[in-house]
Design a protein around this motif. Structure first.
Motif, mmCIF file in Angstrom:
data_model
loop_
_atom_site.group_PDB
_atom_site.id
_atom_site.type_symbol
_atom_site.label_atom_id
_atom_site.label_comp_id
_atom_site.label_asym_id
_atom_site.label_seq_id
_atom_site.Cartn_x
_atom_site.Cartn_y
_atom_site.Cartn_z
ATOM 1 N N GLU A 29 31.261 50.047 33.195
ATOM 2 C CA GLU A 29 30.799 49.059 32.219
ATOM 3 C C GLU A 29 31.384 47.679 32.555
ATOM 4 N N GLN A 30 30.586 46.642 32.366
ATOM 5 C CA GLN A 30 31.031 45.278 32.618
ATOM 6 C C GLN A 30 30.859 44.431 31.366
ATOM 7 N N GLN A 31 31.634 43.351 31.302
ATOM 8 C CA GLN A 31 31.611 42.512 30.106
ATOM 9 C C GLN A 31 31.913 41.063 30.479
ATOM 10 N N VAL A 32 31.153 40.139 29.898
ATOM 11 C CA VAL A 32 31.419 38.704 30.024
ATOM 12 C C VAL A 32 31.621 38.167 28.617
ATOM 13 N N SER A 33 32.686 37.395 28.408
ATOM 14 C CA SER A 33 33.005 36.939 27.058
ATOM 15 C C SER A 33 33.376 35.469 27.043
ATOM 16 N N ALA A 34 33.224 34.859 25.870
ATOM 17 C CA ALA A 34 33.633 33.482 25.634
ATOM 18 C C ALA A 34 34.509 33.461 24.392
#
Length: 222
Positions: A29-34
């Motif tokens: 699983e991958q995740q991009v966050s701000a």
């Protein structure tokens, strides 16, 4: 004469993100966050969080191990590069009201584009977290920054090698998105009464201690 503890100010200013990974991602699983937020300060008669921003990414190497890294985007406006990279490992999975337990180790790198002055701050975080209601979770933990510098800018001995904080947060999770709100009490054992920035905090023994921060985060999962 006002005493300025540079390491404390750096710690407070650099803590511009909620906890990156509390509950490890699933394998692959991958995740991009701000993230947006920071310590609370007095400004124009109001109390507001410093509007610091960052962008982060993460990938689950296994169901227990997640790698993550990020860049503090607000720092770039002030000609400072601030990067971090690390890993989170889940030791215990939550079971009802029995919390899960995870720990993160990171390196924070800061350098000034104008004069250089690179610095590295190791960071160690430990969090207990509880799953509830459709995959949401809340968490409580501690964060620790290590200061390698032996002297302060005025030449005095650096006696504050470890800077700590306490965080409490909640993540609302959907299939593709996570929404996090978090509060931190940064450097709660350090006197922040005479710092040049009007940080807002709790008082112990008549002295302001550290600073309280508010953060929000949005994460897209893939």
């Amino acid at each position: 004469m006002r005493t300025i503890y540079l390491s404390i100010i750096t710690f407070l200013a650099a803590s511009c993100t909620s906890q990156k990974i509390v509950r490890p991602l699933q394998e692959g699983e991958q995740q991009v966050s701000a993230n947006l937020g920071g310590p609370l300060i007095g400004f124009a008669g109001a109390v507001i969080p410093v509007p610091l921003t960052s962008i982060n990414c993460a990938k689950g190497i296994s169901d227990s191990l997640t790698l993550h890294g990020g860049i503090q985007t607000t720092s770039l406006l002030y000609k400072t590069l601030q990067l971090d990279a690390g890993a989170t490992y889940g030791f215990i999975k939550p079971d009802g009201w029995k919390p899960g337990l995870s720990a993160s180790g990171s390196l924070n790198f800061l350098t000034d584009f104008r004069e250089g002055n690179p610095k590295i701050y190791p960071q160690i975080d430990v969090n207990a977290y509880w799953d509830y209601a459709s995959n949401n979770f809340m968490y409580l933990g501690i964060t620790n920054w290590i200061e390698f510098q032996q002297t302060m800018t005025d030449g005095q001995e650096q006696r504050k090698q470890l800077l700590s904080g306490i965080q409490f947060g909640n993540t609302f999770s959907t299939e593709k998105w996570n929404y996090t709100i978090e509060s931190k009490w940064l450097a709660p054992t350090r006197n922040s009464t005479n710092l040049v920035v009007d940080y807002r905090s709790y008082k112990l023994g008549g002295e302001s201690r550290g600073a309280v921060g508010i953060y929000v985060g949005f994460a897209r999962k893939f």
